[in-house]
Design an enzyme around this catalytic site. Structure first.
Site, mmCIF file in Angstrom:
data_model
loop_
_atom_site.group_PDB
_atom_site.id
_atom_site.type_symbol
_atom_site.label_atom_id
_atom_site.label_comp_id
_atom_site.label_asym_id
_atom_site.label_seq_id
_atom_site.Cartn_x
_atom_site.Cartn_y
_atom_site.Cartn_z
ATOM 1 N N ASP A 14 0.834 -1.202 0.000
ATOM 2 C CA ASP A 14 0.000 0.000 0.000
ATOM 3 C C ASP A 14 0.869 1.254 0.000
ATOM 4 O OD1 ASP A 14 -2.279 1.505 0.057
ATOM 5 O OD2 ASP A 14 -2.890 0.942 2.083
ATOM 6 N N GLY A 15 0.354 2.310 -0.609
ATOM 7 C CA GLY A 15 1.030 3.606 -0.549
ATOM 8 C C GLY A 15 1.707 4.045 -1.840
ATOM 9 N N GLY A 17 0.301 5.334 -4.495
ATOM 10 C CA GLY A 17 -0.256 6.615 -4.923
ATOM 11 C C GLY A 17 0.327 7.769 -4.124
ATOM 12 N N ARG A 18 0.414 7.579 -2.802
ATOM 13 C CA ARG A 18 0.952 8.654 -1.945
ATOM 14 C C ARG A 18 2.429 8.889 -2.216
ATOM 15 N NH1 ARG A 18 -1.293 5.988 3.213
ATOM 16 N NH2 ARG A 18 -1.833 4.438 1.636
ATOM 17 N N ARG A 27 0.142 8.738 -10.430
ATOM 18 C CA ARG A 27 0.011 7.548 -9.575
ATOM 19 C C ARG A 27 0.707 6.331 -10.165
ATOM 20 N NH1 ARG A 27 -3.625 7.244 -5.620
ATOM 21 N NH2 ARG A 27 -4.043 5.068 -6.047
ATOM 22 N N ASN A 62 -10.632 -2.922 -6.086
ATOM 23 C CA ASN A 62 -9.800 -2.068 -6.947
ATOM 24 C C ASN A 62 -10.381 -1.897 -8.363
ATOM 25 O OD1 ASN A 62 -6.560 -3.121 -5.586
ATOM 26 N ND2 ASN A 62 -7.849 -1.392 -5.017
ATOM 27 N N ARG A 185 -5.517 -1.978 8.737
ATOM 28 C CA ARG A 185 -6.750 -2.770 8.557
ATOM 29 C C ARG A 185 -6.486 -3.915 7.596
ATOM 30 N NH1 ARG A 185 -7.830 2.472 6.642
ATOM 31 N NH2 ARG A 185 -7.374 2.589 4.416
ATOM 32 N N SER A 187 -8.747 -4.931 5.133
ATOM 33 C CA SER A 187 -9.283 -4.600 3.803
ATOM 34 C C SER A 187 -9.725 -5.809 2.986
ATOM 35 C CB SER A 187 -8.259 -3.783 3.004
ATOM 36 O OG SER A 187 -8.039 -2.546 3.619
ATOM 37 N N GLU A 198 0.418 -13.200 12.586
ATOM 38 C CA GLU A 198 1.001 -12.014 13.236
ATOM 39 C C GLU A 198 0.918 -10.848 12.257
ATOM 40 O OE1 GLU A 198 2.239 -11.690 16.319
ATOM 41 O OE2 GLU A 198 1.747 -13.784 16.761
HETATM 42 C C1 FPP Z 1 -1.521 0.144 -3.387
HETATM 43 O O1 FPP Z 1 -1.160 1.484 -3.500
HETATM 44 C C2 FPP Z 1 -1.010 -0.653 -4.495
HETATM 45 C C3 FPP Z 1 -1.761 -1.257 -5.449
HETATM 46 C C4 FPP Z 1 -3.250 -1.198 -5.459
HETATM 47 C C5 FPP Z 1 -1.143 -1.994 -6.562
HETATM 48 C C6 FPP Z 1 0.046 -2.817 -6.187
HETATM 49 C C7 FPP Z 1 0.592 -3.456 -7.392
HETATM 50 C C8 FPP Z 1 1.895 -3.419 -7.773
HETATM 51 C C9 FPP Z 1 2.972 -2.759 -7.001
HETATM 52 C C10 FPP Z 1 2.312 -4.149 -8.976
HETATM 53 C C11 FPP Z 1 2.565 -5.564 -8.579
HETATM 54 C C12 FPP Z 1 3.193 -6.306 -9.647
HETATM 55 C C13 FPP Z 1 3.336 -7.660 -9.639
HETATM 56 C C14 FPP Z 1 4.088 -8.288 -10.716
HETATM 57 C C15 FPP Z 1 2.790 -8.495 -8.537
HETATM 58 P P1 FPP Z 1 -2.302 2.579 -3.668
HETATM 59 O O2 FPP Z 1 -2.463 2.859 -5.124
HETATM 60 O O3 FPP Z 1 -3.528 2.119 -2.957
HETATM 61 O O4 FPP Z 1 -1.630 3.791 -2.937
HETATM 62 P P2 FPP Z 1 -2.359 4.941 -2.096
HETATM 63 O O5 FPP Z 1 -3.095 4.257 -0.988
HETATM 64 O O6 FPP Z 1 -1.210 5.770 -1.630
HETATM 65 O O7 FPP Z 1 -3.267 5.655 -3.050
#
Ligand code: FPP
Length: 232
Positions: A14-15, A17-18, A27, A62, A185, A187, A198
């Site tokens: 997570d994170g 986007g931020r 993003r 998502n 959380r 989610s 854990e």
């Molecule tokens: C959460 O950050 C991240 C995601 C929803 C996508 C994660 C996917 C990848 C990093 C690519 C994975 C690739 C493979 C090959 C497994 P967010 O967009 O929710 O960030 P934010 O909460 O800051 O907006």
């Protein structure tokens, strides 16, 4: 002290986007950088002797993000799969994708099936990518499968029997669940499977979560006292 390596580490990444926003970037740049963290954690997990590493890459929820972001994320994941498959094979990593495949495009489904076939012989570590997954969806589809398999009724169904209908059948429950970016959380992730997991929450944003952060999480896990509801 004996070092306790978790058999199954799971991560809610997570994170992204931020991370991008803080740098005045789009993003998708956060997701691109996030793929580098995926690579780093796969390497670190294999080096440390973790048997299963699972990643929450895309939730059922998502799908509700703006269409451009959904398609950018799918393209990025399929590109990463194609790019990494050779290195998975070379390093003995079996990669499987779990989730609601009916929502994926035909192209994505065949890329995934190809990767699963090519890496099927990997015996060093299993990488599980949860894609179009949610915990409630998994429990519901398991209940439907169980009911179909037992027309006589479910009275004698055990917890072990039920687990065998979840998409995670055959995969041990996570020992350690890490969530990045300060959110605390679950989610709608592995709801049944995390009964005794854990949890480790860190403020580090996913694109900054690299080998050192992964190793530090394993050190923290080694200090935890797991009692599974019993008295020690
Ligand atoms: C959460 O950050 C991240 C995601 C929803 C996508 C994660 C996917 C990848 C990093 C690519 C994975 C690739 C493979 C090959 C497994 P967010 O967009 O929710 O960030 P934010 O909460 O800051 O907006």
């Amino acid at each position: 002290m004996e070092e306790r390596i978790p058999r199954h580490v799971s991560i809610i990444m997570d994170g992204n986007g931020r991370w991008a926003k803080a740098r005045g970037k789009e993003r998708v740049q956060g997701h691109i950088e996030g793929v580098e963290s995926v690579r780093a954690c796969v390497e670190a997990a294999a080096e440390e002797g973790v048997e299963f590493l699972s990643l929450y890459a895309f939730s059922e929820e998502n799908w509700n993000r703006p269409a451009e972001e959904v398609s950018a994320l799918m393209d990025l994941m399929m590109l990463s799969i194609r790019r990494e498959v050779g290195s998975f094979v070379k390093n003995g990593i079996r990669c499987i994708v779990l989730g609601n495949r009916s929502r994926l495009s035909e192209k994505a489904r065949s890329a995934i099936e190809g990767m699963e076939r090519e890496t099927a012989g990997g015996g060093r570590m299993t990488l599980v990518v949860f894609l179009s997954y949610s915990g409630k969806w998994d429990i519901l589809q398991a209940a439907q499968k169980a009911a179909a398999a037992h027309p006589e009724g479910l009275d004698s169904l055990t917890q072990e029997d039920f687990s065998s209908y979840l998409v995670t059948a055959g995969i041990p429950d996570p020992d350690l669940l890490i969530r990045t970016s300060g959110e605390q959380r679950i989610s709608n992730y592995l709801l049944w499977q995390c009964a005794y997991t854990e949890f480790l929450f860190t403020d580090v944003l996913w694109p900054d979560f690299r080998k050192e952060e992964f190793r530090s999480a394993l050190r923290e896990y080694a200090k935890r006292d797991r009692r599974f509801g019993k008295v020690k």
